[in-house]
Design an enzyme around this catalytic site. Structure first.
Site, PDB file in Angstrom:
ATOM      1  N   GLN A 191       0.815  -1.137   0.122  1.00 54.35           N
ATOM      2  CA  GLN A 191       0.096  -0.115   0.054  1.00 54.35           C
ATOM      3  C   GLN A 191       0.745   1.491  -0.027  1.00 54.35           C
ATOM      4  O   GLN A 191       0.262   2.354  -0.494  1.00 54.35           O
ATOM      5  CB  GLN A 191      -0.914  -0.004   1.144  1.00 54.35           C
ATOM      6  CG  GLN A 191      -1.952   1.194   1.023  1.00 54.35           C
ATOM      7  CD  GLN A 191      -2.884   1.035   2.240  1.00 54.35           C
ATOM      8  OE1 GLN A 191      -3.245  -0.271   2.691  1.00 54.35           O
ATOM      9  NE2 GLN A 191      -3.650   1.946   2.879  1.00 54.35           N
ATOM     10  N   SER A 223       2.101  -7.620   2.357  1.00 53.22           N
ATOM     11  CA  SER A 223       0.893  -7.236   2.754  1.00 53.22           C
ATOM     12  C   SER A 223      -0.108  -7.244   1.582  1.00 53.22           C
ATOM     13  O   SER A 223      -0.315  -8.330   0.980  1.00 53.22           O
ATOM     14  CB  SER A 223       0.792  -5.743   3.621  1.00 53.22           C
ATOM     15  OG  SER A 223      -0.406  -5.547   4.264  1.00 53.22           O
ATOM     16  N   HIS A 268      -1.936  -4.719  10.571  1.00 54.47           N
ATOM     17  CA  HIS A 268      -1.311  -5.548  11.251  1.00 54.47           C
ATOM     18  C   HIS A 268      -0.974  -5.686  12.715  1.00 54.47           C
ATOM     19  O   HIS A 268      -0.283  -5.843  13.181  1.00 54.47           O
ATOM     20  CB  HIS A 268      -0.031  -5.881  10.526  1.00 54.47           C
ATOM     21  CG  HIS A 268      -0.161  -5.968   8.891  1.00 54.47           C
ATOM     22  ND1 HIS A 268      -0.595  -7.226   8.449  1.00 54.47           N
ATOM     23  CD2 HIS A 268       0.286  -5.163   7.948  1.00 54.47           C
ATOM     24  CE1 HIS A 268      -0.693  -6.871   7.032  1.00 54.47           C
ATOM     25  NE2 HIS A 268      -0.298  -5.977   6.871  1.00 54.47           N
TER      26      HIS A 268
END
Length: 311
Positions: free
Chosen positions: A11, A90, A198
């Site tokens: 991201q 991620s 997370h």
């Protein structure tokens, strides 16, 4: 030559105009961005013209980066380059699934749109933040996290590279703990993020996303994917799904993921998508080892990588 890994950024790599120069020279990359325009026109427009503060919102950044990662992948594949293993940081793990043949772009995009939406909602309902802890011993960092976890919400969110850990949790806990991390000799940097990714503060997002994951049409991959959560190779649809279930609250074990790829025989790492964040992390993880680190984000980097891979 050893094995080739394709690595997909997550991201933090969003930028206006990303992927567009690549689409000018690669018909396959162009098709991916055109498909994004059909399926999520507002996201495609944000990539093209911004504004940046809208593009980097979690709900927009995730599908935008997923699409550009997949466009860069398509540019390599149309020239006959395939990976031996894939991994993503991620969100990047979803593009890694496309690279491994576990998921198609058309099936992956709705999943990623939903993931971005539930994570943005979770961050709004349980606000938090993230900090980078740079230049310290991982064992000392983890001991301090365990100590502070008795007082508030704090987690080791990303074990990115030797001397680079990202912590995540409540704003109060992280701000209070910062002085202790500095006392270890670490540099502490606030990260401009939309939430405590997370960490346990993402639990509502993980729960909301669970049904989407169960219904996703995964197939057994052509090549294995290294999971963020297990830092090990997953080759079947069931193994991939199991490793993704805890991913939103779980730690990104990037340093160990690179070790797993080295153990698998990888000596060439290609970052596929915008920016060179993962290239930098791999460089730190493989210091002193004979590896090649390449990237594909624009026409020049594509040609350089194709030449290096003998295509």
């Amino acid at each position: 030559m050893g094995k080739v890994a394709f690595l997909f950024p997550g991201q933090g790599s969003a930028a206006i105009g990303m992927g567009e120069a690549l689409a000018e020279v690669s018909p396959a990359a162009r098709r991916v961005l055109d498909r994004l325009h059909e399926l999520a026109p507002a996201v495609r427009q944000l990539i093209h013209e911004g504004p940046k503060d809208e593009l980097i919102r979690t709900s927009n950044a995730q599908p935008a980066i997923f699409a550009v990662d997949c466009a860069a992948l398509a540019a390599l594949q149309e020239r006959g380059i395939q990976p031996d293993v894939t991994a993503g940081h991620s969100l990047g793990e979803y593009a890694a699934l496309v690279g491994a043949g576990v998921l198609s772009f058309d099936d992956g995009l709705p999943l990623v749109i939903q993931r971005g939406a539930v994570m943005e909602q979770a961050a709004a309902s349980t606000p938090g933040t993230m900090m980078a802890i740079l230049g310290s011993n991982p064992a000392a960092v983890n001991a301090l996290i365990a100590e502070w976890a008795r007082r508030g919400v704090i987690a080791n969110a990303n074990d990115n590279a030797p001397g680079q850990v990202v912590i995540s949790g409540s704003v109060e806990t992280l701000q209070a703990a910062a002085a202790d991390f500095k006392a270890l000799g670490a540099r502490v940097m606030d990260l401009p993020v939309g939430g405590a990714f997370h960490s346990p503060l993402m639990a509502t997002g993980q729960e909301a996303f669970a049904a989407n994951l169960e219904g996703a049409p995964f197939t057994n991959g052509r090549v294995p994917v290294v999971s963020n959560f297990t830092a090990s190779l997953a080759a079947t649809a069931d193994a991939v799904r199991a490793a993704l279930r805890p991913q939103i609250t779980g730690q990104v074990r990037w340093r160990e993921s690179v070790d797993a790829m080295l153990a698998f025989g990888v000596d060439t790492f290609v970052e596929v998508g915008p920016g060179k964040v993962l290239s930098g992390l791999v460089s730190r993880c493989t210091k002193g080892q004979a590896v090649t680190i390449l990237n594909v984000e624009d026409p020049a980097s594509l040609e350089k990588t194709l030449a290096a891979l003998g295509a």
